[in-house]
Design a protein around this motif. Sequence first.
Motif, PDB file in Angstrom:
ATOM      1  N   ASN A 159       0.877  -1.201   0.005  1.00 50.39           N
ATOM      2  CA  ASN A 159      -0.093   0.185   0.228  1.00 50.39           C
ATOM      3  C   ASN A 159       0.939   1.211   0.009  1.00 50.39           C
ATOM      4  O   ASN A 159       2.010   1.418   0.677  1.00 50.39           O
ATOM      5  CB  ASN A 159      -0.809   0.014   1.263  1.00 50.39           C
ATOM      6  N   LEU A 160       0.407   2.327  -0.626  1.00 48.95           N
ATOM      7  CA  LEU A 160       1.176   3.629  -0.527  1.00 48.95           C
ATOM      8  C   LEU A 160       0.120   4.711  -0.304  1.00 48.95           C
ATOM      9  O   LEU A 160      -0.882   4.844  -0.696  1.00 48.95           O
ATOM     10  CB  LEU A 160       1.831   3.857  -2.058  1.00 48.95           C
ATOM     11  N   PRO A 186       1.303  -0.091  -7.231  1.00 46.98           N
ATOM     12  CA  PRO A 186       1.017  -0.790  -5.919  1.00 46.98           C
ATOM     13  C   PRO A 186      -0.309  -1.763  -5.985  1.00 46.98           C
ATOM     14  O   PRO A 186      -1.135  -1.296  -6.738  1.00 46.98           O
ATOM     15  CB  PRO A 186       1.236   0.272  -5.042  1.00 46.98           C
ATOM     16  N   GLU A 187      -0.436  -2.657  -4.962  1.00 44.85           N
ATOM     17  CA  GLU A 187      -1.697  -3.256  -5.159  1.00 44.85           C
ATOM     18  C   GLU A 187      -2.846  -2.420  -4.199  1.00 44.85           C
ATOM     19  O   GLU A 187      -4.219  -2.767  -4.495  1.00 44.85           O
ATOM     20  CB  GLU A 187      -1.513  -4.564  -4.320  1.00 44.85           C
ATOM     21  N   HIS A 188      -2.294  -1.348  -3.813  1.00 39.18           N
ATOM     22  CA  HIS A 188      -3.315  -0.664  -2.618  1.00 39.18           C
ATOM     23  C   HIS A 188      -3.086   0.927  -2.623  1.00 39.18           C
ATOM     24  O   HIS A 188      -1.730   1.111  -2.471  1.00 39.18           O
ATOM     25  CB  HIS A 188      -3.398  -1.426  -0.990  1.00 39.18           C
ATOM     26  N   ARG A 236     -10.151  -0.290  -7.079  1.00 38.81           N
ATOM     27  CA  ARG A 236     -11.700  -0.257  -6.483  1.00 38.81           C
ATOM     28  C   ARG A 236     -11.777   0.290  -5.316  1.00 38.81           C
ATOM     29  O   ARG A 236     -10.909   0.035  -4.427  1.00 38.81           O
ATOM     30  CB  ARG A 236     -12.300  -1.632  -6.575  1.00 38.81           C
ATOM     31  N   GLN A 237     -12.520   1.354  -5.106  1.00 37.11           N
ATOM     32  CA  GLN A 237     -12.556   2.228  -3.893  1.00 37.11           C
ATOM     33  C   GLN A 237     -13.657   1.247  -2.988  1.00 37.11           C
ATOM     34  O   GLN A 237     -14.700   0.921  -3.353  1.00 37.11           O
ATOM     35  CB  GLN A 237     -13.521   3.568  -4.148  1.00 37.11           C
ATOM     36  N   SER A 247      -9.364  -8.242  -4.644  1.00 34.02           N
ATOM     37  CA  SER A 247      -8.692  -9.019  -3.630  1.00 34.02           C
ATOM     38  C   SER A 247      -7.761  -8.379  -2.424  1.00 34.02           C
ATOM     39  O   SER A 247      -7.093  -9.282  -1.854  1.00 34.02           O
ATOM     40  CB  SER A 247      -8.358 -10.550  -3.964  1.00 34.02           C
ATOM     41  N   ARG A 248      -7.704  -7.203  -2.951  1.00 30.39           N
ATOM     42  CA  ARG A 248      -6.475  -6.454  -2.095  1.00 30.39           C
ATOM     43  C   ARG A 248      -6.815  -5.640  -1.126  1.00 30.39           C
ATOM     44  O   ARG A 248      -5.801  -4.775  -0.530  1.00 30.39           O
ATOM     45  CB  ARG A 248      -5.371  -6.004  -3.008  1.00 30.39           C
ATOM     46  N   ALA A 249      -7.989  -5.665  -0.478  1.00 28.56           N
ATOM     47  CA  ALA A 249      -8.403  -4.396   0.509  1.00 28.56           C
ATOM     48  C   ALA A 249      -7.706  -5.175   1.563  1.00 28.56           C
ATOM     49  O   ALA A 249      -7.384  -6.212   2.041  1.00 28.56           O
ATOM     50  CB  ALA A 249     -10.064  -4.778   0.828  1.00 28.56           C
TER      51      ALA A 249
END
Length: 379
Positions: A159-160, A186-188, A236-237, A247-249
């Motif tokens: 996450n950034l 980044p994933e998030h 996705r918000q 799937s990265r929340a």
Amino acid sequence: MKEKATSLYIHIPFCAQKCAYCDFVSFRTDDAFRAAYMAALCKELEIIGDNDAKPGLKTVFVGGGTPSLLSVPEIEKLSQRLKESFDMHQVVEFSIEANPGTLDQEKLLAWRKAGVNRISMGVQSMDDQMLKTLGRIHSSKTARQSFELLRNTGFDNINLDVMFGLPGQTEENLLQTLDEIIALNPEHISAYSLKIEDGTPFDKLYSKGLIELPSEEEDREMYHSLVRKLHQAGYRQYEISNFAKPSRACKHNLVYWKGEPYYAAGLAAHGYTEGVRTGNYADWDKYQAALNAGDLPVESQETISDSEAAFEYIMLGLRLNEGVDLKAYRSKFQEDLLKQYAEVIASQVQQGTLIVENDFLRLSQYGMDIANTVIAEFL
């Protein structure tokens, strides 16, 4: 029967330098204090584990401060204590917060060996002048190098953090930062509007008229542009300030937003277990003294009533894009939310701030802009 906590938050208050906007419990330290703090923290984790017969964890989040300042021996000490005091076999997400410029391969390999599989890095901006204004110790180049180091060390869930509404910031400046962040892939991404907190250097400068912030309208336009750009880039918000690839929340933060229980350890850390919210001492001497006496360093505790828990469930649930799960609410509180708050919900639906859809109650885009006002109606 109260839910059993399967999440743990750990607070590391060490910082290389206090940022101008920060009001968290964090400060610069020396080696002697760090050794004493890590000993006290491990003692607290031991007591928590003993009290609940080595509870099983699913998520762990190490925040701060700057946990990435920990040395390899400190990481290993913390990891060993966690394994001795908790059942770590079912952990699906183990996050640490990090700042650019505080990472090296040896430390990252030690974190990976400890089980860490997610890194949340505070980039905030890719504009070097903006970073200086914020009091950050890194440059945009350092941020890119640190991200590359994370990837090269095998981290595939990063996450950034980004901030907007900063002094002197324009929408164009924010979008440039977002372009550079998105290019890193980044994933998030977490995006937070600057809030002037009491007692911070920014608070003093702002009260003297020495810094100027974007207007509320400009801040909202920045937010809308940010949401659009991240959506276009495939993020996705899923919460007002959080965006993720599929799937990265962040599983640990969802524990907070869904009102689930969690343990907490460290100076000024707050936990929620067995329907009771606890707050640890923020004063180091009192924190250490309690642990030396064999007690948990809890300064405050509050039993949350069913009505308070229900309101918090609504308040936090409305921060999520999916909204409040009406079936889960009925199961948890034996109440029909739509009937319980029929008048409020009807009024807010008419005003265009709330939407009832597919057994969820959620904020509209307009509702997100005035979320605090909407949530206050449920009081």
